[in-house]
Design a protein around this motif. Structure first.
Motif, PDB file in Angstrom:
ATOM      1  N   ARG A 132       0.850  -1.199   0.000  1.00 18.48           N
ATOM      2  CA  ARG A 132       0.000   0.000   0.000  1.00 18.48           C
ATOM      3  C   ARG A 132       0.883   1.246   0.000  1.00 18.48           C
ATOM      4  O   ARG A 132       1.939   1.263   0.658  1.00 18.48           O
ATOM      5  CB  ARG A 132      -0.955  -0.019   1.185  1.00 18.48           C
ATOM      6  CG  ARG A 132      -0.333   0.364   2.502  1.00 18.48           C
ATOM      7  CD  ARG A 132      -1.301   0.133   3.648  1.00 18.48           C
ATOM      8  NE  ARG A 132      -1.083   1.064   4.741  1.00 18.48           N
ATOM      9  CZ  ARG A 132      -1.634   0.945   5.943  1.00 18.48           C
ATOM     10  NH1 ARG A 132      -2.449  -0.068   6.201  1.00 18.48           N
ATOM     11  NH2 ARG A 132      -1.413   1.833   6.878  1.00 18.48           N
TER      12      ARG A 132
ATOM     13  N   PHE B   4       4.053   0.763   2.997  1.00 18.14           N
ATOM     14  CA  PHE B   4       4.009  -0.284   4.021  1.00 18.14           C
ATOM     15  C   PHE B   4       4.815  -1.469   3.487  1.00 18.14           C
ATOM     16  O   PHE B   4       4.306  -2.339   2.792  1.00 18.14           O
ATOM     17  CB  PHE B   4       2.552  -0.657   4.289  1.00 18.14           C
ATOM     18  CG  PHE B   4       2.380  -1.702   5.354  1.00 18.14           C
ATOM     19  CD1 PHE B   4       3.221  -1.758   6.462  1.00 18.14           C
ATOM     20  CD2 PHE B   4       1.340  -2.616   5.276  1.00 18.14           C
ATOM     21  CE1 PHE B   4       3.049  -2.720   7.448  1.00 18.14           C
ATOM     22  CE2 PHE B   4       1.155  -3.583   6.259  1.00 18.14           C
ATOM     23  CZ  PHE B   4       2.014  -3.629   7.348  1.00 18.14           C
TER      24      PHE B   4
ATOM     25  N   TYR C 113       6.194  -4.389   4.534  1.00 22.24           N
ATOM     26  CA  TYR C 113       6.264  -5.399   5.592  1.00 22.24           C
ATOM     27  C   TYR C 113       6.722  -6.751   5.045  1.00 22.24           C
ATOM     28  O   TYR C 113       7.708  -7.322   5.493  1.00 22.24           O
ATOM     29  CB  TYR C 113       4.885  -5.495   6.250  1.00 22.24           C
ATOM     30  CG  TYR C 113       4.805  -6.530   7.336  1.00 22.24           C
ATOM     31  CD1 TYR C 113       5.424  -6.312   8.563  1.00 22.24           C
ATOM     32  CD2 TYR C 113       4.118  -7.722   7.123  1.00 22.24           C
ATOM     33  CE1 TYR C 113       5.364  -7.270   9.558  1.00 22.24           C
ATOM     34  CE2 TYR C 113       4.053  -8.683   8.117  1.00 22.24           C
ATOM     35  CZ  TYR C 113       4.679  -8.453   9.327  1.00 22.24           C
ATOM     36  OH  TYR C 113       4.616  -9.398  10.300  1.00 22.24           O
TER      37      TYR C 113
ATOM     38  N   ILE D 106       1.368 -11.194  -5.432  1.00 18.19           N
ATOM     39  CA  ILE D 106       0.838 -11.429  -4.082  1.00 18.19           C
ATOM     40  C   ILE D 106       1.049 -12.874  -3.631  1.00 18.19           C
ATOM     41  O   ILE D 106       0.716 -13.232  -2.504  1.00 18.19           O
ATOM     42  CB  ILE D 106      -0.659 -11.063  -3.977  1.00 18.19           C
ATOM     43  CG1 ILE D 106      -1.475 -11.842  -4.984  1.00 18.19           C
ATOM     44  CG2 ILE D 106      -0.855  -9.584  -4.111  1.00 18.19           C
ATOM     45  CD1 ILE D 106      -2.957 -11.663  -4.810  1.00 18.19           C
TER      46      ILE D 106
ATOM     47  N   ASP E 159       6.352 -16.226  -1.731  1.00 20.94           N
ATOM     48  CA  ASP E 159       7.603 -16.651  -2.376  1.00 20.94           C
ATOM     49  C   ASP E 159       8.261 -17.794  -1.590  1.00 20.94           C
ATOM     50  O   ASP E 159       9.402 -18.156  -1.855  1.00 20.94           O
ATOM     51  CB  ASP E 159       8.571 -15.465  -2.564  1.00 20.94           C
ATOM     52  CG  ASP E 159       9.109 -14.928  -1.249  1.00 20.94           C
ATOM     53  OD1 ASP E 159       8.700 -15.411  -0.170  1.00 20.94           O
ATOM     54  OD2 ASP E 159       9.939 -13.999  -1.281  1.00 20.94           O
TER      55      ASP E 159
ATOM     56  N   LYS F 153       9.182 -14.225  -7.769  1.00 19.01           N
ATOM     57  CA  LYS F 153       7.810 -13.903  -8.196  1.00 19.01           C
ATOM     58  C   LYS F 153       7.708 -13.584  -9.691  1.00 19.01           C
ATOM     59  O   LYS F 153       6.672 -13.823 -10.307  1.00 19.01           O
ATOM     60  CB  LYS F 153       7.253 -12.760  -7.357  1.00 19.01           C
ATOM     61  CG  LYS F 153       7.060 -13.137  -5.891  1.00 19.01           C
ATOM     62  CD  LYS F 153       6.225 -12.111  -5.173  1.00 19.01           C
ATOM     63  CE  LYS F 153       6.217 -12.366  -3.670  1.00 19.01           C
ATOM     64  NZ  LYS F 153       5.334 -11.422  -2.963  1.00 19.01           N
TER      65      LYS F 153
ATOM     66  N   LEU G 111      -6.338 -12.922  -1.310  1.00 23.24           N
ATOM     67  CA  LEU G 111      -5.515 -13.418  -0.203  1.00 23.24           C
ATOM     68  C   LEU G 111      -5.839 -14.875   0.100  1.00 23.24           C
ATOM     69  O   LEU G 111      -4.940 -15.674   0.367  1.00 23.24           O
ATOM     70  CB  LEU G 111      -5.714 -12.547   1.039  1.00 23.24           C
ATOM     71  CG  LEU G 111      -5.029 -11.181   0.945  1.00 23.24           C
ATOM     72  CD1 LEU G 111      -5.487 -10.256   2.058  1.00 23.24           C
ATOM     73  CD2 LEU G 111      -3.513 -11.323   0.996  1.00 23.24           C
TER      74      LEU G 111
ATOM     75  N   VAL H 272      -4.074 -17.160  -2.390  1.00 25.52           N
ATOM     76  CA  VAL H 272      -2.630 -17.258  -2.139  1.00 25.52           C
ATOM     77  C   VAL H 272      -2.346 -18.128  -0.913  1.00 25.52           C
ATOM     78  O   VAL H 272      -1.500 -19.022  -0.940  1.00 25.52           O
ATOM     79  CB  VAL H 272      -2.068 -15.832  -1.931  1.00 25.52           C
ATOM     80  CG1 VAL H 272      -0.679 -15.865  -1.358  1.00 25.52           C
ATOM     81  CG2 VAL H 272      -2.100 -15.058  -3.230  1.00 25.52           C
TER      82      VAL H 272
HETATM   83  C1  LIG Z   1      -4.554  -6.252  -2.030  1.00 23.82           C
HETATM   84  C2  LIG Z   1      -3.312  -6.612  -1.276  1.00 23.82           C
HETATM   85  C3  LIG Z   1      -2.591  -5.622  -0.618  1.00 23.82           C
HETATM   86  C4  LIG Z   1      -1.416  -5.914   0.069  1.00 23.82           C
HETATM   87  N1  LIG Z   1      -0.742  -4.896   0.693  1.00 23.82           N
HETATM   88  C5  LIG Z   1       0.423  -5.159   1.320  1.00 23.82           C
HETATM   89  C6  LIG Z   1       1.164  -4.098   1.946  1.00 23.82           C
HETATM   90  O1  LIG Z   1       0.750  -2.947   1.965  1.00 23.82           O
HETATM   91  N2  LIG Z   1       2.341  -4.408   2.518  1.00 23.82           N
HETATM   92  C7  LIG Z   1       2.840  -5.671   2.538  1.00 23.82           C
HETATM   93  O2  LIG Z   1       3.929  -5.863   3.059  1.00 23.82           O
HETATM   94  N3  LIG Z   1       2.148  -6.702   2.004  1.00 23.82           N
HETATM   95  C8  LIG Z   1       0.955  -6.473   1.377  1.00 23.82           C
HETATM   96  N4  LIG Z   1       0.232  -7.505   0.796  1.00 23.82           N
HETATM   97  C9  LIG Z   1       0.639  -8.886   0.997  1.00 23.82           C
HETATM   98  C10 LIG Z   1       1.746  -9.364   0.121  1.00 23.82           C
HETATM   99  O3  LIG Z   1       1.570  -8.974  -1.177  1.00 23.82           O
HETATM  100  C11 LIG Z   1       2.217 -10.819   0.335  1.00 23.82           C
HETATM  101  O4  LIG Z   1       3.046 -11.070  -0.684  1.00 23.82           O
HETATM  102  C12 LIG Z   1       1.278 -11.961   0.450  1.00 23.82           C
HETATM  103  O5  LIG Z   1       0.570 -11.892   1.648  1.00 23.82           O
HETATM  104  C13 LIG Z   1       2.065 -13.298   0.330  1.00 23.82           C
HETATM  105  O6  LIG Z   1       1.897 -14.184   1.363  1.00 23.82           O
HETATM  106  P1  LIG Z   1       3.035 -14.471   2.473  1.00 23.82           P
HETATM  107  O7  LIG Z   1       3.112 -13.226   3.308  1.00 23.82           O
HETATM  108  O8  LIG Z   1       2.448 -15.644   3.213  1.00 23.82           O
HETATM  109  O9  LIG Z   1       4.324 -14.787   1.773  1.00 23.82           O
HETATM  110  C14 LIG Z   1      -0.949  -7.245   0.115  1.00 23.82           C
HETATM  111  C15 LIG Z   1      -1.672  -8.240  -0.537  1.00 23.82           C
HETATM  112  C16 LIG Z   1      -2.838  -7.941  -1.224  1.00 23.82           C
HETATM  113  C17 LIG Z   1      -3.615  -9.027  -1.920  1.00 23.82           C
END
Ligand SMILES: Cc1cc2nc3c(=O)[nH]c(=O)nc-3n(C[C@H](O)[C@H](O)[C@H](O)COP(=O)(O)O)c2cc1C
Length: 460
Positions: free
Chosen positions: A153, A165, A167, A202, A205, A212, A301, A304
């Protein structure tokens, strides 16, 4: 195979009756978000806004908000989305670097004003400002030089200042490494890509085991095409709608929020900031909007997490025949098992509830209950579950940080055993219409009802 860009996917959505167009003038501040929310809860279609107040740039949203569109994105039938996603994200295909791409058609350097060019939406009432919610952040690992990406975001703070963000891995990890060396991290913020690239961004990895961009190639069935981004050594998707080039600054944290998150609540963090020095986009670009708290977000989400966590659970629980995540942020796990002993469902519930902070509740059902149909799951709970006997409650567990009811991330969890008791098959036999009759009727109805056979045509 696969779509070259976002435009091609939008065309396919239109051809499949999955896109509505809104030509009335709507503001990116609240009004487009309101339309996305309204349509998500009603028609469920994707939306193209052709008249965005103050911009010449159309906006498309709710792109992957139902299983039919996820299936179109992967070019499979809806019932095969999860399996295909799992399989293809393991079939890695390396990207190729080409010399030029349409994303470089229009380039603005330094001192640009992001909001003059990009119709970023302000989504919720108390949001701190306009946010990019579908942005892929691309960067290079300061140690290995490997290229990574993820969706993050982004708050547009003013002209060319953004808050991010960062994270999740890999980008979160790359930034922490750069910062430890006192160095900025070069980034490309990529907006508007084909659905395979978006879905791969998303995907998990698996702790750095998978790349990715290569997963995107697998999902697409063809390599992602990248072009060098002049000036910072990064390579960016050649067919993206917009790319912003900049640097995340080391040692700086600023308040970023409130932002109405995917959990349905406002969240504010102290987050890194970046300066954007270059904006590039295609001729007549298209902006990809994503409403943070909508069905689309949960579907993405859940896909994934089901894919990565479901694979682990299948290995750990031999009786498991199907697994789904549901509810906001996948916090409820649905487990279908082939039960072989009384007591087994409760053991499985305990294992699942203890194995992942995300999972707050879980329901176990038998193989005659279709997990993709929540009414069937609810039928099993209503007719096979006795609270005094079949409810499991676990206290003082580690909860999910986005759950506001989990104080300091400590939570209670519950599990429901909605399986039939063994030895009472007669009492619990589910009514069924014979399969040959169902198949015959399905064949007729899938082709459409023959003309002249409707009650009206028969004069009834
Ligand atoms: C719509 C959407 C918004 C996201 N926004 C963020 C974000 O702002 N910051 C972040 O670190 N991850 C964000 N994520 C999550 C990651 O993209 C992450 O890769 C995902 O949760 C992969 O799963 P893992 O954390 O289990 O590896 C977002 C995911 C989605 C679908």
């Amino acid at each position: 195979m696969g779509y070259q860009d976002l435009r091609e996917f939008v065309r396919v959505l239109r051809e499949n009756g999955e896109l509505v167009e809104i030509g009335e003038s709507l503001s990116p501040c609240y009004e487009i978000g309101a339309a996305l929310r309204y349509l998500d809860r009603r028609s469920g279609k994707a939306v193209l806004f052709t008249n965005v107040a103050g911009y010449n740039c159309p906006v498309v949203g709710n792109l992957l908000g139902n299983s039919k569109r996820l299936a179109l994105a992967l070019e499979v039938e809806p019932e095969h989305v999860l399996e295909e996603f799992k399989t293809r994200t393991q079939q890695l295909i390396k990207p190729v670097v080409v010399s030029k791409g349409p994303v470089q058609e229009v380039v603005y350097s330094a001192d640009n004003d992001l909001l003059k060019v990009i119709p970023a939406l302000t989504h919720h009432e108390k949001d701190a400002g306009p946010y990019l919610t579908s942005a892929l952040v691309v960067a290079v690992d300061p140690d290995s030089g490997e290229r990574g990406m993820g969706i993050h975001r982004i708050l547009i703070k003013d002209k060319n200042n953004i808050g991010l963000f960062l994270y999740n891995p890999p980008i979160g990890a790359y930034f922490r490494k750069a910062e430890q060396r006192g160095k900025p991290l070069d980034i490309a913020v990529v907006l508007g890509v084909d659905p395979a690239l978006f879905l791969a961004s998303i995907a998990s990895d698996q702790k750095g085991k998978l790349n990715k961009f290569e997963m995107a190639g697998g999902l697409k069935g063809a390599p992602v095409e990248l072009v060098p981004a002049a000036g910072n050594g990064l390579e960016i998707p050649a067919y993206a709608e917009f790319v912003l080039l900049g640097q995340v600054l080391p040692g700086i944290r600023e308040s970023e929020g409130p932002f109405g998150e995917s959990s349905g609540y406002y969240l504010t963090y102290d987050n890194p900031v970046a300066i954007i020095h270059t904006i590039m986009h295609r001729q007549d670009p298209l902006y990809h909007a994503l409403m943070p708290y909508n069905r689309e977000n949960s579907l993405l989400l859940n896909l994934v997490w089901q894919s990565s966590y479901g694979t682990t659970l299948k290995k750990e629980i031999p009786q498991l025949t199907d697994f789904r995540l549901t509810s906001v942020l996948g916090m409820c796990a649905l487990l279908q098992i082939r039960k072989t002993a009384e007591g087994q469902p409760k053991e499985i519930l305990e294992h699942v509830l203890k194995s992942n902070p995300l999972i707050k509740s879980a329901v176990v059902v038998d193989t005659d209950v279709d997990l993709s149909d929540l009414e069937e799951v609810s039928w099993a709970i209503s007719t096979r579950f006795q609270p005094h006997r079949d409810l499991l409650v676990l206290n003082d567990m580690t909860g999910y940080p986005l759950d506001p009811s989990a104080e300091n991330s400590v939570t209670s969890k519950w599990g429901i055993d909605a399986t039939k008791p063994l030895g009472k098959e007669d009492l619990f036999e589910k009514v069924e219409v014979p399969q040959p009759a169902m198949q015959k009727v399905a064949g007729i109805l899938q082709r459409g009802i023959p003309p002249g056979r409707s009650p009206e045509a028969r004069g009834e």
